[in-house]
Design a protein around this motif. Sequence first.
Motif, short mmCIF file in Angstrom:
data_model
loop_
_atom_site.label_atom_id
_atom_site.label_comp_id
_atom_site.label_asym_id
_atom_site.label_seq_id
_atom_site.Cartn_x
_atom_site.Cartn_y
_atom_site.Cartn_z
N ASP A 246 -26.57 -43.04 23.66
CA ASP A 246 -26.79 -41.70 24.24
C ASP A 246 -26.18 -41.62 25.63
OD1 ASP A 246 -28.35 -40.93 22.03
OD2 ASP A 246 -30.26 -41.42 23.02
N LEU A 247 -26.49 -42.62 26.47
CA LEU A 247 -25.99 -42.61 27.85
C LEU A 247 -24.48 -42.80 27.89
CD1 LEU A 247 -28.78 -44.60 29.73
CD2 LEU A 247 -28.46 -42.12 29.58
N ALA A 248 -23.97 -43.65 27.03
CA ALA A 248 -22.52 -43.88 26.98
C ALA A 248 -21.80 -42.58 26.65
CB ALA A 248 -22.19 -44.96 25.96
N ARG A 249 -22.32 -41.85 25.68
CA ARG A 249 -21.72 -40.57 25.28
C ARG A 249 -21.83 -39.54 26.41
NH1 ARG A 249 -23.58 -41.29 20.41
NH2 ARG A 249 -25.60 -40.39 20.88
N GLU A 250 -23.01 -39.42 26.97
CA GLU A 250 -23.24 -38.40 28.00
C GLU A 250 -22.35 -38.61 29.23
OE1 GLU A 250 -26.75 -36.61 30.91
OE2 GLU A 250 -27.31 -38.00 29.30
N PHE A 251 -22.19 -39.86 29.65
CA PHE A 251 -21.46 -40.15 30.89
C PHE A 251 -20.04 -40.66 30.63
CE2 PHE A 251 -25.93 -40.32 32.14
CZ PHE A 251 -25.91 -39.43 33.20
N ASP A 252 -19.62 -40.64 29.37
CA ASP A 252 -18.27 -41.08 28.99
C ASP A 252 -18.00 -42.50 29.49
OD1 ASP A 252 -15.83 -40.83 27.71
OD2 ASP A 252 -14.83 -39.99 29.48
N LEU A 253 -18.90 -43.40 29.15
CA LEU A 253 -18.80 -44.80 29.53
C LEU A 253 -18.82 -45.66 28.27
CD1 LEU A 253 -21.54 -44.88 32.32
CD2 LEU A 253 -19.07 -45.00 32.68
N THR A 254 -18.43 -46.90 28.42
CA THR A 254 -18.59 -47.84 27.32
C THR A 254 -20.00 -48.43 27.41
OG1 THR A 254 -17.79 -49.73 28.59
CG2 THR A 254 -16.14 -48.44 27.37
N THR A 255 -20.49 -48.90 26.29
CA THR A 255 -21.80 -49.56 26.32
C THR A 255 -21.71 -50.84 27.15
OG1 THR A 255 -21.31 -50.64 24.21
CG2 THR A 255 -22.58 -48.59 24.13
N ARG A 256 -20.54 -51.44 27.17
CA ARG A 256 -20.34 -52.64 27.98
C ARG A 256 -20.54 -52.33 29.47
NH1 ARG A 256 -14.87 -56.37 28.09
NH2 ARG A 256 -15.68 -57.92 29.49
N ALA A 257 -20.02 -51.18 29.92
CA ALA A 257 -20.19 -50.78 31.33
C ALA A 257 -21.67 -50.59 31.64
CB ALA A 257 -19.40 -49.50 31.61
#
Length: 139
Positions: free
Chosen positions: A11-22
């Motif tokens: 959810d957070l990765a999608r919302e903030f356009d980040l990788t789950t790794r980040a």
Amino acid sequence: MASNPTYTISDLAREFDLTTRAIRFYEDMGLLQPQREGPGGRNRVYSSRDRTRLKLTLRAKRLGLSLTEAKDIIDTYDSPRDTGPQLRKFLTILADHRRQLEEQMADLVANLDEVKTHEKEARALLNKIEQGGKTARAG
């Protein structure tokens, strides 16, 4: 009674356009502290607090602050709500960062001036060579 919203790492990765790794990296840095659920605590569950901390971390990064500086600032907001010390710390970090940027800017301006000087000298030499070639052919 309404419950506080929770978020998965996706959810957070999608919302903030980040990788789950980040996001896991930010967690390793101590910026995020999700709850663990499921078998062996494999599933991360992020709270509204984690979401806000992630948002503030990304804002600090856009300002050019290090993750350590971001954590220092964000952690002060988790302390008791005496905003005086929080704002003083924030201003100190921003002042240090501004000084660094101003030094970098001065270095860039000096470098740019040097490039301009070399360009001017190279154009003058090229012009001289080209003018000399025309004179030699005309004679």
